[in-house]
Design an enzyme around this catalytic site. Structure first.
Site, PDB file in Angstrom:
ATOM      1  CB  CYS A 181      -0.918  -0.006   1.219  1.00  0.00           C
ATOM      2  SG  CYS A 181      -1.865   1.521   1.424  1.00  0.00           S
ATOM      3  CG  ASP A 188      -1.875  -4.280  -1.011  1.00  0.00           C
ATOM      4  OD1 ASP A 188      -2.582  -4.382   0.007  1.00  0.00           O
ATOM      5  OD2 ASP A 188      -1.556  -3.189  -1.521  1.00  0.00           O
TER       6      ASP A 188
END
Length: 274
Positions: A181, A188
């Site tokens: 992120c 992620d």
């Protein structure tokens, strides 16, 4: 709006009543300019958002639940920052609505307004939960390859294709996609499917390229568009489609799809990791 001004990474106050203003749009243009997209898009597609934590009250005050799916067109000028989406959906919890259709209409109106384009919304009620599918992305696994890797920032030079040989059609998949992120630095995790027609792409180089996103910071949609463009420019396929399914965070999973040729919408079956 700038991602740094979004709710990500900040102390959270959960709204007790429905509040459309919680949605925080982020323009796609900035990230696209960074990868050389300044005019016409070289792809089309959709971002598929699945929301598993949607609840509201019916007219008599009884809680209702549903799984929501949002189809956001890739040509929309904005994406919605994911934590703001979570907070927005959470604001429905103590608000009364007359029907499922009323909830769907409000969701469509608000998210379309935030994205700047028409967003399709589907709601699955509990009596249909059993019909929701789980499946893995179809294709030849790149992860079968036993190789060394030492590049952890996106490096298009890892990509190559046999341009002097006959074209092929392949579908390749990997579960080793990981990015971070850009606001919080949280990892992620994703799986990616690449379908193409054209010069055969070197599988080892493609896997190393996917692995090279490991320390990269970027939103899901931006990562998929970078992958699409790098493969398009380096390997020169005639047809190309890239589809990623990212693991769930905050009750939401995001699944961007980009293609340069007409084909059906990809299957929205969630993977085991989702």
């Amino acid at each position: 709006m700038n991602p740094e001004h979004s709710p990500l990474g900040k102390a959270t106050v959960y709204a007790s009543q429905y509040d459309a203003s919680l949605l925080f749009p982020i323009p796609r243009a900035g990230a696209r300019e960074q990868i050389g997209i300044t005019s016409a898009l070289p792809f089309f597609g959709t971002d598929i958002w699945n929301a598993y934590e949607l609840s509201w009250l019916n007219a008599r005050g009884k809680p209702q639940v549903a799984v929501a799916t949002f189809y956001v067109p890739a040509e929309s000028p904005n994406i919605v920052e994911s934590k703001s989406f979570k907070l927005y959906l959470g604001s429905f919890a103590q608000s009364k609505f007359d029907s499922v259709d009323a909830v769907r209409d409000v969701l469509k109106r608000d998210v379309s307004a935030a994205c700047g384009a028409s967003v399709s919304v589907q709601l699955v009620s509990p009596h249909d939960f059993g019909k929701l599918e789980m499946d893995e992305l179809d294709g030849l696994s790149l992860d079968r390859l036993d190789l060394d890797a030492d590049v952890y920032e996106p490096d298009p030079s890892l990509l190559s294709a046999a341009e002097d040989e006959a074209p092929v059609e392949e579908t390749l998949v990997s579960d080793l996609l990981k990015s971070n992120c850009p606001v919080t630095g949280q990892p992620d995790w994703g799986s990616v499917q690449i379908h193409y027609v054209g010069p055969q792409i070197d599988h080892a180089g493609l896997l190393r390229y996917i692995i090279s996103f490991r320390n990269h910071t970027g939103f899901h949609e931006q990562c998929v568009e970078r992958i699409f463009l790098d493969i398009l420019h380096r390997c020169k396929p005639v047809k190309l489609a890239v589809y990623a399914r990212y693991t769930r965070r905050g009750g939401l999973d995001i699944n961007p799809f980009r293609t340069n040729y007409n084909q059906p919408m990809p299957d929205n079956a969630r993977t085991a990791r989702q």
